[in-house]
Design a protein around this motif. Structure first.
Motif: not given
Ligand SMILES: [Zn+2]
Length: 317
Positions: A230, A233-234, A258, A267
């Motif tokens: 990840r 990933c935000p 994303h 996410c």
């Molecule tokens: Zn993600």
């Protein structure tokens, strides 16, 4: 603003209250993930329950290299695969007529062994740890510099294994060499980061292999690492802003890409969870159920032997 995470030492001390907070905070996103994969509400709830019990059982071995969310999602992913396997076994017994749409492809992908970039298990693991670390650093830097187009391009190339041409078209860039330029500079920066992390180590020559055009070997593994670790990933609060419509356009470019094009399952689970209109009624019932099963488990562990050592300070990390 950072996302809430529990105090792991309190979890390891088996404190009911802290575990209850965990259930409240994470149950929605775990449910959203399991539901996306299973398409079955009951199965998804069971997965969430098994995930939390698994989390309680395994908390003593929590590895602080990961975030708590990564820890939970890792367990959730495995319990979801188990659930799909059980269902597959059942439907196969029922015969082909009753077999619903089966996520066979998904199972195949999830159980694939990552191809080794270097020979030898130990060396491979070290290389993967190094790559995951430097990729994370690169993403952080890029995010800090608010170079979101660059981030999209690299996620598409590394994580999605897109061809330069497709990246160029998607992001309406000047020409293909602009894509190649971004990739070139990213690889250069990654080498610098690796040199710092691994000064003089034997792993550096594997990064050099990329320069020599041996990309296939490298990229295959890179894509897997990018997704599994990840890397890009935000944090959840960025997704919350997107849902609330308060995310600025530049960051939005990446977060949307994303989610909508790279289709990151974790996410997406966070977004499903954050955009659910009624958080309350159904989720409350599930939380009740989780609390009961977690409590029962905690009591069974702490009942006969209060294990005073558990209450001491956490091991220093
Ligand atoms: Zn993600």
């Amino acid at each position: 603003m950072s996302d809430w995470a529990p105090d792991v030492a309190r979890l390891q001390a088996r404190e009911d209250e802290e575990w209850l907070k965990v259930e409240r905070a994470y149950c929605g996103r775990l449910l959203a993930y399991a539901y996306r994969r299973t398409g079955d509400r009951q199965a998804a709830e069971d997965v969430v329950q098994e995930t939390l019990l698994g989390a309680v059982r395994g908390i003593d071995d929590f590895d602080p290299v990961f975030t708590f969310e990564q820890y939970l999602f890792g367990i959730c992913k495995n319990r979801t695969i188990d659930s799909l396997r059980r269902r597959k076994a059942r439907t196969l017994q029922l015969g082909p007529d009753e077999e619903g749409p089966q996520p066979i492809e998904f199972l195949a992908r999830e159980t694939e062994t990552p191809s080794a970039i270097v020979r030898g298990k130990e060396l491979t693991e070290r290389a993967q740890t190094l790559y995951a670390e430097i990729l994370r650093q690169w993403v952080e830097e890029t995010w800090r510099e608010r170079e979101f187009l660059r981030l999209c391009v690299i996620e598409a190339l590394f994580g999605g294994q897109w061809r330069n041409r497709d990246v160029w078209r998607r992001f309406q860039m000047r020409d293909e060499t602009a894509v190649a330029g971004i990739k070139f500079r990213a690889l250069k920066r990654l080498r610098e980061l690796a040199a710092v992390e691994e000064s003089g180590g034997d792993l550096l020559r594997y990064l050099a292999a990329v320069e020599e055009g041996n990309e296939r070997l490298f990229d295959l593994d890179l894509a897997q690492l990018w997704r599994d670790k990840r890397v890009a990933c935000p944090a959840r609060h960025w997704i919350a802003r997107l849902v609330a419509g308060t995310l600025d356009e530049e960051a939005g470019l990446f977060v949307r890409f994303h989610l909508d094009e790279m289709k990151c399952p974790w996410c997406l689970a966070n977004r499903d969870d954050l955009s659910r209109a009624d958080q309350s009624a159904e989720l409350e019932l599930l939380i009740e159920r989780l609390r009961d099963s977690t409590r029962r488990f905690l009591r069974s562990r702490t009942g006969p032997d209060p294990s005073p050592t558990r209450l001491g300070p956490p091991p220093s990390t």
